[in-house]
Design an enzyme around this catalytic site. Sequence first.
Site, PDB file in Angstrom:
ATOM      1  N   HIS A 246     -16.817  40.653  18.076  1.00  0.00           N
ATOM      2  CA  HIS A 246     -16.803  39.210  17.819  1.00  0.00           C
ATOM      3  C   HIS A 246     -16.301  38.868  16.414  1.00  0.00           C
ATOM      4  O   HIS A 246     -16.046  37.699  16.119  1.00  0.00           O
ATOM      5  CB  HIS A 246     -18.177  38.591  18.098  1.00  0.00           C
ATOM      6  CG  HIS A 246     -19.215  38.826  17.044  1.00  0.00           C
ATOM      7  ND1 HIS A 246     -20.375  38.091  16.984  1.00  0.00           N
ATOM      8  CD2 HIS A 246     -19.298  39.719  16.018  1.00  0.00           C
ATOM      9  CE1 HIS A 246     -21.109  38.505  15.975  1.00  0.00           C
ATOM     10  NE2 HIS A 246     -20.480  39.487  15.377  1.00  0.00           N
ATOM     11  N   GLU A 247     -16.145  39.869  15.567  1.00  0.00           N
ATOM     12  CA  GLU A 247     -15.617  39.627  14.219  1.00  0.00           C
ATOM     13  C   GLU A 247     -14.094  39.511  14.204  1.00  0.00           C
ATOM     14  O   GLU A 247     -13.517  39.076  13.206  1.00  0.00           O
ATOM     15  CB  GLU A 247     -16.026  40.762  13.270  1.00  0.00           C
ATOM     16  CG  GLU A 247     -17.511  40.812  12.970  1.00  0.00           C
ATOM     17  CD  GLU A 247     -17.832  41.796  11.863  1.00  0.00           C
ATOM     18  OE1 GLU A 247     -16.878  42.299  11.212  1.00  0.00           O
ATOM     19  OE2 GLU A 247     -19.013  42.071  11.636  1.00  0.00           O
TER      20      GLU A 247
END
Length: 339
Positions: A246-247
Amino acid sequence: MEVVSKIDQENQAKIWKQIFGFAESLVLKCAVQLEIAETLHNNVKPMSLSELASKLPAQPVNEDRLYRILHFLVHMKLFNKDATTQKYSLAPPAKYLLKGWEKSMVPSILSVTDKDFTAPWNHLGDGLTGNCNAFEKALGKGIRVYMRENPEKDQLFNEGMACDTRLFASALVNECKSIFSDGINTLAGVGRGTGTAVKAISKAFPDIKCTIHDLPEVTSKNSKIPRDVFKSVPSADAIFMKSILHEWNDEECIQILKRCKEAIPKGGKVIIADVVIDMDSTHPYSKSRLAMDLAMMLHTGGKERTEEDWKKLIDAAGFASCKITKLSALQSVIEAYPH
């Protein structure tokens, strides 16, 4: 003057509630900093305003101001106030405001509400016109450089992540035993943090040989094996990643997943622990998951993904199939199979 209808009144009330939405987060932070829950818990019996004021660590306490903070906390249903005795006690959610137990949410509260970590939210709209880095605009540098230069903030962030992971890991090992019982002999955890989830997996499934391979920016402090996931991923029957993809944007995630695919044998899999955004807005975690998506956009340029997004991403990385399992936690489990 036009009479305000009931519908207009309700709609105005909704907007006022959103205008002051920040107050709940900051009053919650204040309650943690004042150790209100700790004080009530340690006293065992309900406490009057004056009793509570006299026992809080911060002294002297302005009782009028404490009363007003407590009034708000009672309205939030975090604390109870007896109508007859006027004494305060813990409501069920307040147990998560207690420090020192495995499900305490205090580190997450202090991390998420930190004034530096909330500063990028003031630049939420800036990114709509161009490629604005909200974190850099708010704090003068990107998040990874900022963390390296501010070790106390990096520690605060990692403690918040470890807190979140403890909650997730408890759900994972209790609700997803089958994930770890289908021929997995070795598991490599790849990520950024303290290895909390991998340690929980190792404890729950001692027959699995687990190793932790951390990203370079945190390896020096945590004595783990450094690993640039864009170049290579350690070989194992299963690769485990929590709150890593998700980064990154989709193209970067595809690169990471391809490296993972190269590292696992036939019959192996990649186990991803990340948020799956709900299409059902009534789910208890739906608002928090949507907020996490915005936080990733602001902090790293990453994103949270829907079930369909995850399937497309995993397919684009060359995997044959995937399975998504919802847990009683903020994150879900996505298993990606190469064959």
